[in-house]
Write a protein that holds these residues in place. Sequence first.
Motif, PDB file in Angstrom:
ATOM      1  N   LYS A 188      -3.395   9.618  -2.933  1.00 20.34           N
ATOM      2  CA  LYS A 188      -2.283  10.317  -2.276  1.00 20.34           C
ATOM      3  C   LYS A 188      -1.835  11.530  -3.099  1.00 20.34           C
ATOM      4  N   SER A 197       0.313  17.858   3.690  1.00 19.85           N
ATOM      5  CA  SER A 197       1.228  16.749   3.997  1.00 19.85           C
ATOM      6  C   SER A 197       0.368  15.667   4.640  1.00 19.85           C
ATOM      7  N   SER A 254      -0.432  11.585   6.174  1.00 20.05           N
ATOM      8  CA  SER A 254       0.064  10.403   6.879  1.00 20.05           C
ATOM      9  C   SER A 254      -1.079   9.406   6.889  1.00 20.05           C
ATOM     10  N   TYR A 255      -0.765   8.131   6.704  1.00 23.26           N
ATOM     11  CA  TYR A 255      -1.849   7.139   6.711  1.00 23.26           C
ATOM     12  C   TYR A 255      -1.385   5.878   7.422  1.00 23.26           C
ATOM     13  N   ARG A 256      -2.359   5.151   7.958  1.00 22.99           N
ATOM     14  CA  ARG A 256      -2.022   3.936   8.698  1.00 22.99           C
ATOM     15  C   ARG A 256      -3.262   3.058   8.789  1.00 22.99           C
ATOM     16  N   ASP A 276       4.211  18.409  11.801  1.00 22.55           N
ATOM     17  CA  ASP A 276       4.861  17.109  11.608  1.00 22.55           C
ATOM     18  C   ASP A 276       3.973  16.069  12.296  1.00 22.55           C
ATOM     19  N   ASP A 313       2.573  12.140  12.306  1.00 19.79           N
ATOM     20  CA  ASP A 313       2.812  10.796  11.775  1.00 19.79           C
ATOM     21  C   ASP A 313       1.951   9.793  12.547  1.00 19.79           C
ATOM     22  N   HIS A 320       2.013   6.764  12.464  1.00 24.25           N
ATOM     23  CA  HIS A 320       2.789   5.602  12.927  1.00 24.25           C
ATOM     24  C   HIS A 320       3.453   5.862  14.274  1.00 24.25           C
ATOM     25  N   GLN A 321       3.480   7.130  14.693  1.00 26.30           N
ATOM     26  CA  GLN A 321       4.061   7.422  16.013  1.00 26.30           C
ATOM     27  C   GLN A 321       3.003   7.362  17.120  1.00 26.30           C
TER      28      GLN A 321
END
Length: 428
Positions: free
Chosen positions: A213, A222, A224-226, A253, A255, A257-258
């Motif tokens: 990271k 920037s 984002s991970y999932r 932006d 994400d 997770h969205q």
Amino acid sequence: MSHTFHHHDSEAVLKYLAAARKLKSQEDIATILGVNARQVRRWEARESDPPPYLSYALQQILPLENNDPNAGKDAPFTFIDLFAGIGGIRQAFDSIGGHCVFTSEWDTYAQKTYLYNYPNNHQINGDITQIQAVDIPDHDVLLGGFPCQPFSIAGVSKKNALGRAHGFADETQGTLFFDICKIIDHKMPKAFLLENVKNLTSHDKGRTFDVIKRWLINLGYSISYRVIDGAHFVPQHRERIIIVGFRNDLKVDFDLHQLDLPAKGERKLGEILHKTDGTEPFLPWDGDAYFDHKKKKPLDKYTLTDNLWVYLQNYAAKHKEKGNGFGFGLVTNESVTRTLSARYYKDGSEILVSQGKSKNPRRLTPRECARLMGFPDTFKIPVSDTRAYKQFGNSVVVDVMSHVANAMLPHLTAETEITKARRSKIAA
């Protein structure tokens, strides 16, 4: 439909063959390809179709100037495919209109499958560690399902770790992640998508993932991970971590997770198994390699021998006594399977399809494995069963990647100052 696939493949080979013949004799080419000169003559006379995987061998003879420089220039974005395997991630980014400009995969059998399925206007590069970042074409997105090698986490001063000082290069030096970072640092693509096993986050008490990271953030992205389970899309539990990064100046932006995911476990195994009621499609590129269309059933070789079935049952019983969960995974039409692994070719024990009380269970066929990983039936399997099982067991669930790719797309096609500058440079 099959004809177009076939025709397109052999046309590409013939184009390479014509270019190679300007440099070498039929005899020379025959020697390189491991065939006799008469065979080369037949291909040139179009008396027989050359196998598509020869593209790769012929490309090794050629300087690549014979490729069309305008290929893909109207594509909404370009990408590179690192640790490409059989192209599972590429499959997803191709499907949203992307154009692949560079591929790296070191395994020759995976290269063969890849070349059978993707029209490359570039050769497949082998070992990524031998490639200089400067030699990689500009691209909008970097894709890579990089292998998780152990990271050596060196004790590095905080000062180095906070700046972008390459002093902490020794944390990742010698790992393939470092090669990805070098390319990102040099090319600064708009975005990247990296994929790895779920337990990357817990490796070495989380320190490995902290390094990953920190590096990606320090490169100016920037992230984002999932962890996403394939069972949202296919009848297989397969948890993988996906890391997406966008360059900071794009102010995206994003994400993971969205992301809305379909309910887990709704897809059942029966959807991907060969149909024994006469509705199994005949695929010319498979023929009867996996399924006997006359008898309407998978070939007998996929049914476990008595010896292997007895062994697996005894093995499971022994571990059950000890309280271990080791054992085979017996599945039916209504099941969601365990994770298909690269060792599936050994005994198939993690996914054994029940064939009723009177018959031993069977392994999945390679075509069923392809479907279980989300590959379309148009995907060709030009390697042995053993290789095919390894390749699908190492692959990604294509539908998971497509879902993420679709979410990334609007941000990839937005014009930015950098892309405008790049476009005007190309136009000039």
